[in-house]
Scaffold this motif. Structure first.
Motif: not given
Length: 192
Positions: A97-102, A104-107, A113-121
């Motif tokens: 329900r929470t690690f959603l496109p936009g 956690a990641f973006e097509y 391979i989608p873009k990773k939106l939570l990098e650096g953790k």
């Protein structure tokens, strides 16, 4: 160096040994780090992503709050039991329900391979089980570690993701439990 640490207890049962492990970690970590605790047992939300990604589902306030804590943290620590080789359904539902496109990641058009939106953790996964950890790893293939580490956290950009398996809980002695709690206290001191 101080970190922002999010401790997530993934057992839907409020009173559990996994909660005791998380509390030991948290009590030690808060001496040097900024720490937040979320217990999935306190969260009310629909665990079913019934339309998949076809429709944008509205999020309950508790899920919006969880997403804000994920964005806030430098280090995520997930404490979870292993049930039938996997994480409890409510924890899986929280991720769905929470690690959603936009978030956690973006097509991206033209890329597989989608873009990773939570990098650096970074993250740590602590799993309790009634199976001996060696059996879970070597015979059963540790599916929950693969699911959380590789196909979830690393997929959305988490760098280092470490894991620790604890068990068997069902036949453990008081001495074993004290040792495991002390081990979590040591991990919390380093926020590792």
């Amino acid at each position: 160096m101080s970190k922002r640490v999010l401790v997530l207890v993934g057992n839907p049962k409020n009173d559990s040994f996994v909660s005791s492990l998380a509390e030991a970690y948290l009590d030690s970590a808060k001496n040097k780090h900024e720490v937040q605790l979320i217990k999935i047992s306190d969260m009310e939300f629909n665990i079913d992503l019934s339309s998949g990604y076809d429709e944008k589902a509205s999020l309950e306030d508790t899920l919006k709050s969880f997403q804000a804590y994920i964005e806030w943290c430098d280090h995520l620590v997930i404490f979870t039991p292993i049930w039938w080789g996997a994480v409890p359904a409510k924890l899986k539902g929280l991720i769905d329900r929470t690690f959603l496109p936009g978030f956690a990641f973006e097509y991206e058009k033209g890329k597989s391979i989608p873009k990773k939106l939570l990098e650096g953790k970074t993250a740590r996964i602590v799993m309790t089980m009634d199976t001996p950890p060696w059996y879970y790893f070597w015979i059963q293939g540790a599916p929950a570690i693969k699911q959380l580490k590789t196909t979830t956290l690393k997929f959305v950009g988490f760098g280092s993701v470490k894991s620790k398996m604890i068990g068997p809980i069902i036949s453990s002695t008081k001495e074993s439990r004290i040792k495991w709690i002390n081990d979590m206290s040591k991990l919390g001191a380093t926020a590792n």
